[in-house]
Design a protein around this motif. Structure first.
Motif, short mmCIF file in Angstrom:
data_model
loop_
_atom_site.label_atom_id
_atom_site.label_comp_id
_atom_site.label_asym_id
_atom_site.label_seq_id
_atom_site.Cartn_x
_atom_site.Cartn_y
_atom_site.Cartn_z
N SER A 301 0.74 -1.38 -0.24
CA SER A 301 -0.05 -0.01 -0.24
C SER A 301 1.12 1.05 -0.15
O SER A 301 -0.08 1.92 -0.35
N THR A 302 1.48 1.48 0.42
CA THR A 302 3.21 2.31 0.16
C THR A 302 2.95 2.83 -1.30
O THR A 302 4.24 3.99 -1.38
N GLY A 303 2.87 1.65 -2.35
CA GLY A 303 4.17 1.73 -3.39
C GLY A 303 5.06 1.06 -3.14
O GLY A 303 5.41 1.31 -4.46
N LYS A 304 5.81 0.93 -1.96
CA LYS A 304 6.73 0.13 -1.93
C LYS A 304 6.48 -1.74 -2.39
O LYS A 304 6.07 -2.50 -2.22
N ALA A 305 8.27 -1.64 -3.18
CA ALA A 305 8.53 -3.13 -3.88
C ALA A 305 9.41 -3.42 -3.41
O ALA A 305 10.46 -2.81 -3.50
N GLY A 306 9.78 -5.07 -3.49
CA GLY A 306 11.25 -5.42 -2.72
C GLY A 306 11.08 -6.62 -2.43
O GLY A 306 10.18 -7.27 -2.08
N ALA A 307 12.09 -7.59 -2.61
CA ALA A 307 12.40 -9.20 -1.65
C ALA A 307 13.03 -9.21 -1.78
O ALA A 307 14.73 -8.62 -1.67
N PRO A 308 13.46 -10.23 -0.73
CA PRO A 308 15.24 -10.16 0.12
C PRO A 308 16.37 -10.48 -0.99
O PRO A 308 15.80 -11.11 -2.32
N THR A 309 17.39 -9.89 -0.26
CA THR A 309 18.62 -10.92 -1.78
C THR A 309 19.55 -12.11 -1.05
O THR A 309 19.03 -11.91 0.33
N GLY A 310 19.02 -13.05 -1.89
CA GLY A 310 19.50 -13.72 -1.47
C GLY A 310 20.88 -14.60 -1.90
O GLY A 310 21.55 -14.20 -2.34
N GLY A 311 21.04 -16.21 -1.64
CA GLY A 311 21.82 -16.17 -1.85
C GLY A 311 23.04 -16.88 -1.24
O GLY A 311 23.19 -17.55 -0.12
N HIS A 312 24.02 -17.80 -2.12
CA HIS A 312 25.43 -18.27 -1.19
C HIS A 312 26.41 -17.80 -1.22
O HIS A 312 26.85 -16.97 -2.57
N ASN A 313 26.94 -17.84 -0.23
CA ASN A 313 28.89 -17.51 -0.25
C ASN A 313 29.78 -19.37 -0.27
O ASN A 313 29.36 -20.33 -0.11
N VAL A 314 30.85 -18.85 -0.25
CA VAL A 314 31.94 -19.72 -0.33
C VAL A 314 32.71 -18.97 0.88
O VAL A 314 33.32 -18.21 1.37
N SER A 315 32.52 -20.52 2.47
CA SER A 315 33.61 -19.78 3.39
C SER A 315 34.57 -20.87 3.96
O SER A 315 34.34 -22.25 3.07
N VAL A 316 35.33 -21.11 4.77
CA VAL A 316 36.35 -21.14 5.42
C VAL A 316 36.35 -21.84 6.46
O VAL A 316 35.88 -20.48 7.29
N TYR A 317 36.77 -22.57 7.05
CA TYR A 317 36.19 -23.20 8.14
C TYR A 317 37.73 -22.15 9.49
O TYR A 317 39.17 -23.00 9.00
N ALA A 318 37.78 -22.06 10.36
CA ALA A 318 38.71 -21.54 11.07
C ALA A 318 39.41 -22.16 11.62
O ALA A 318 40.32 -21.77 12.36
N GLY A 319 38.79 -23.22 11.96
CA GLY A 319 39.19 -24.59 12.78
C GLY A 319 40.06 -25.29 12.52
O GLY A 319 40.81 -26.39 12.86
N ALA A 320 40.70 -24.99 10.85
CA ALA A 320 41.63 -25.83 9.62
C ALA A 320 42.48 -25.80 10.11
O ALA A 320 42.76 -24.42 10.77
N ASP A 321 43.85 -26.33 9.86
CA ASP A 321 44.83 -26.22 9.90
C ASP A 321 45.30 -25.55 8.88
O ASP A 321 44.62 -25.38 8.14
N ALA A 322 46.90 -24.57 8.67
CA ALA A 322 47.99 -23.65 7.57
C ALA A 322 47.27 -24.06 6.62
O ALA A 322 46.69 -23.34 5.24
N ALA A 323 47.35 -25.85 5.97
CA ALA A 323 47.96 -26.65 5.18
C ALA A 323 46.09 -26.27 4.25
O ALA A 323 45.72 -26.16 3.16
N HIS A 324 45.23 -27.13 5.25
CA HIS A 324 43.48 -26.85 5.25
C HIS A 324 42.76 -25.79 4.72
O HIS A 324 42.13 -25.59 3.80
N LYS A 325 43.88 -24.79 5.15
CA LYS A 325 42.74 -23.20 5.08
C LYS A 325 43.40 -22.90 4.07
O LYS A 325 43.08 -22.35 2.38
N ALA A 326 44.68 -22.74 3.18
CA ALA A 326 45.34 -22.12 2.22
C ALA A 326 44.79 -22.83 0.60
O ALA A 326 44.26 -22.43 -0.23
N ALA A 327 44.25 -24.34 0.79
CA ALA A 327 44.03 -25.37 0.28
C ALA A 327 42.40 -24.17 -0.27
O ALA A 327 41.48 -25.06 -0.90
#
Length: 428
Positions: A301-327
Motif C-alpha cells: 500500500s506504500t507503493g514500495k516493492a522489494g524482496a530479500p537478497t538471497g544466495g550463497h557464499n563460499v566460506s573457510v573453516y577457522a578451525g582447520a590447519d594452515a595447509a587446509h585453510k590455504a587449499a
C-alpha cells in the motif's frame, strides 16, 4: 538458493553465538597448501539432483588444475545444512570449506567459526563482485565469505494462461494480482495464484511493501508486531482466500505441491526465486522457455516493492590447519571465478554475483535475464548474526494465522516475544 528456514534455527543462532571454535584441524599443520598433497572436505548445499553434479564437475576441474589438492565433495541437504554445520564446527568433523547461505555467514563468523578472507587468494578480486553482496558477506568489518550465487524473489507467471485470460501485463500491486487471479480462474479455468504458506521468507515482500521488516537492526528495535507489519500480514493472509487463489497448504510437501501445480499449468503465477528455473523449464507448461514470465514482486500500500537478497557464499573453516585453510581459499577462489560462475549459470540457471560472468550466452537465458532485471530492487540483509534465525518463529506463527488458529496480531505478538529472547538488547 533459499527454500525456507527450519524452526530449529531460532535456537541455533544462540548456540552459534555462544559456542567456542573447535580446535581440531583437518590434518597436520603446514604453512602452504602446495607443500605436499592435501585432502580437503567441501560441503555443498545445492540441489542434489539438478545442481550438485555441476558443482562436482567444477571440483574435478579444480583438482586437475591443482594436482596436490584433493577434494572430498559432500552434498548436504539444504534444509539440514545449517544445523549440521553448527554441530560439526562446535565439536569435530567440520568441513574445511563450504557453501553457506548468506543468512548464516554473520552468525558463523560471530561464533568464531569462519576464517577472515581479506588478503587471501579467495578475495583477490572483490571489486568484480556486486558491492552489496560483498558487504553482505562481511561481519564486524571483515570478509568471511566470497559470493558464489545470488538470488531474490520475483513473480513467476505463465504467459500463455495470462493471455488466455486477457491479461496483457504482470500485476504491479497485490490488489492487481488478486484481481488477475479471479480473472484467470474465470477465463482460463486455473487457479490464478499460489502463495507459499507458513514461510517467513516468502512473506518478506509484504513487509517491505509496508515499509517495515522483522526488526530494525540499526535502531535495535523489534518491528514484527507493529501496525505496518500487521497490515502486511493481513494482505499476505488475503492471498489464500481471495477468488482465484489457492488455499493455504501447510503440509510437509507444500513446496513440491506448489511447484508441480505451476510447472504443469494448473496455477498461473507464484512467488519464487531463480533456483527453480531449471526445474520450471522441465515442466510441461514451459517446454517453450519463452512462456515463463518474470516480474518484480507486487508493491504494497506504500507503493514500495522489494524482496530479500538471497544466495550463497563460499566460506573457510577457522578451525582447520594452515595447509587446509590455504587449499580451501584456493577452492573458494576457483568456485567464485568468472569462468566458474558462468559455467554454473549456464548449467543451473543461477545468477552470478560478478558482472564479468554475465556473458551474452548467460543473458540469453530468459530466466536469468528476467531475474537480473529485478535484482536492483532486492533488499540486502542487515549485518545481524541472528537475522536468519528470525524466520523460524514467524514461519510457525504465519502457519497458525493462515489456518485461523491465531489472529494476525496475536501471532505477531507471539513472534515478537520469541524475538525478544533471541535479541535481548532490542526494544519494541
Amino acid at each position: 538458493m533459499r527454500r525456507g528456514i527450519a524452526a530449529s534455527a531460532l535456537v541455533a543462532a544462540l548456540a552459534v553465538s555462544l559456542a567456542a571454535c573447535g580446535s581440531s584441524g583437518s590434518g597436520s599443520d603446514s604453512s602452504k597448501a602446495d607443500s605436499g598433497p592435501v585432502t580437503i572436505t567441501y560441503w555443498d548445499t545445492s540441489n542434489a539432483t539438478n545442481e550438485a553434479p555441476n558443482y562436482q564437475e567444477l571440483v574435478k576441474k579444480f583438482e586437475a588444475a591443482n594436482p596436490n589438492i584433493k577434494v572430498n565433495f559432500v552434498n548436504v541437504p539444504f534444509d539440514q545444512a545449517q544445523n549440521k554445520l553448527q554441530t560439526a564446527m562446535g565439536a569435530s568433523g567440520a568441513p574445511d570449506v563450504f557453501r553457506s547461505e548468506v543468512g548464516w555467514t554473520s552468525a558463523f563468523a560471530k561464533g568464531g567459526y569462519l576464517e577472515p578472507l581479506d588478503g587471501t587468494p579467495a578475495a583477490a578480486d572483490t571489486s568484480a563482485f556486486q558491492a552489496s553482496l560483498i558487504q553482505q558477506a562481511k561481519y564486524d568489518g571483515k570478509l568471511y565469505g566470497v559470493p558464489l550465487v545470488t538470488d531474490t524473489l520475483g513473480l513467476m507467471y505463465n504467459k500463455a494462461l495470462f493471455a488466455k485470460a486477457g491479461i496483457t501485463a504482470a500485476p504491479k500491486t497485490w490488489d492487481e494480482l488478486k484481481a488477475d487471479a479471479a480473472q484467470l480462474k474465470d477465463k482460463a479455468g486455473v487457479d490464478g495464484f499460489w502463495m507459499r504458506a507458513a514461510d517467513g521468507y516468502y512473506a518478506m515482500p509484504f513487509l517491505y511493501g509496508e515499509g517495515t521488516n522483522m526488526v530494525d537492526a540499526a535502531a535495535k528495535k523489534i518491528t514484527i508486531s507493529s501496525p505496518e507489519a500487521a497490515k502486511a500480514v493481513e494482505t499476505y493472509k488475503s492471498m489464500f482466500t481471495a477468488p482465484g487463489t489457492a488455499k493455504a497448504d501447510v503440509t510437509t510437501d507444500s513446496y513440491a505441491h506448489m511447484m508441480d501445480a505451476f510447472n504443469t499449468g494448473k496455477v498461473a503465477a507464484i512467488i519464487q526465486g531463480p533456483w527453480e528455473i531449471t526445474n520450471v523449464y522441465k515442466g510441461a507448461a514451459f517446454a517453450d522457455k519463452a512462456n515463463l514470465g518474470i516480474a518484480p514482486v507486487p508493491a504494497g500500500s506504500t507503493g514500495k516493492a522489494g524482496a530479500p537478497t538471497g544466495g550463497h557464499n563460499v566460506s573457510v573453516y577457522a578451525g582447520a590447519d594452515a595447509a587446509h585453510k590455504a587449499a580451501g581459499e584456493k577452492l573458494a577462489a576457483f568456485l567464485t571465478s568468472a569462468e566458474s560462475q558462468t559455467f554454473l549459470a549456464l548449467k543451473n540457471s543461477t545468477l552470478p554475483t560478478r558482472s564479468d560472468a554475465y556473458t551474452a550466452e548467460v543473458k540469453a537465458n530468459p530466466g536469468i535475464a528476467g531475474f537480473q532485471a529485478i535484482l536492483p530492487a532486492a533488499q540486502p540483509r542487515p549485518e545481524l548474526p541472528e537475522y536468519s534465525s528470525l524466520f523460524g518463529s514467524i514461519g510457525t506463527n504465519l502457519g497458525k494465522i493462515v489456518q485461523g488458529q491465531s489472529s494476525t496480531q496475536a501471532g505477531l505478538d507471539a513472534t515478537a516475544v520469541d524475538y525478544a529472547k533471541l535479541l535481548p538488547a532490542f526494544g519494541k
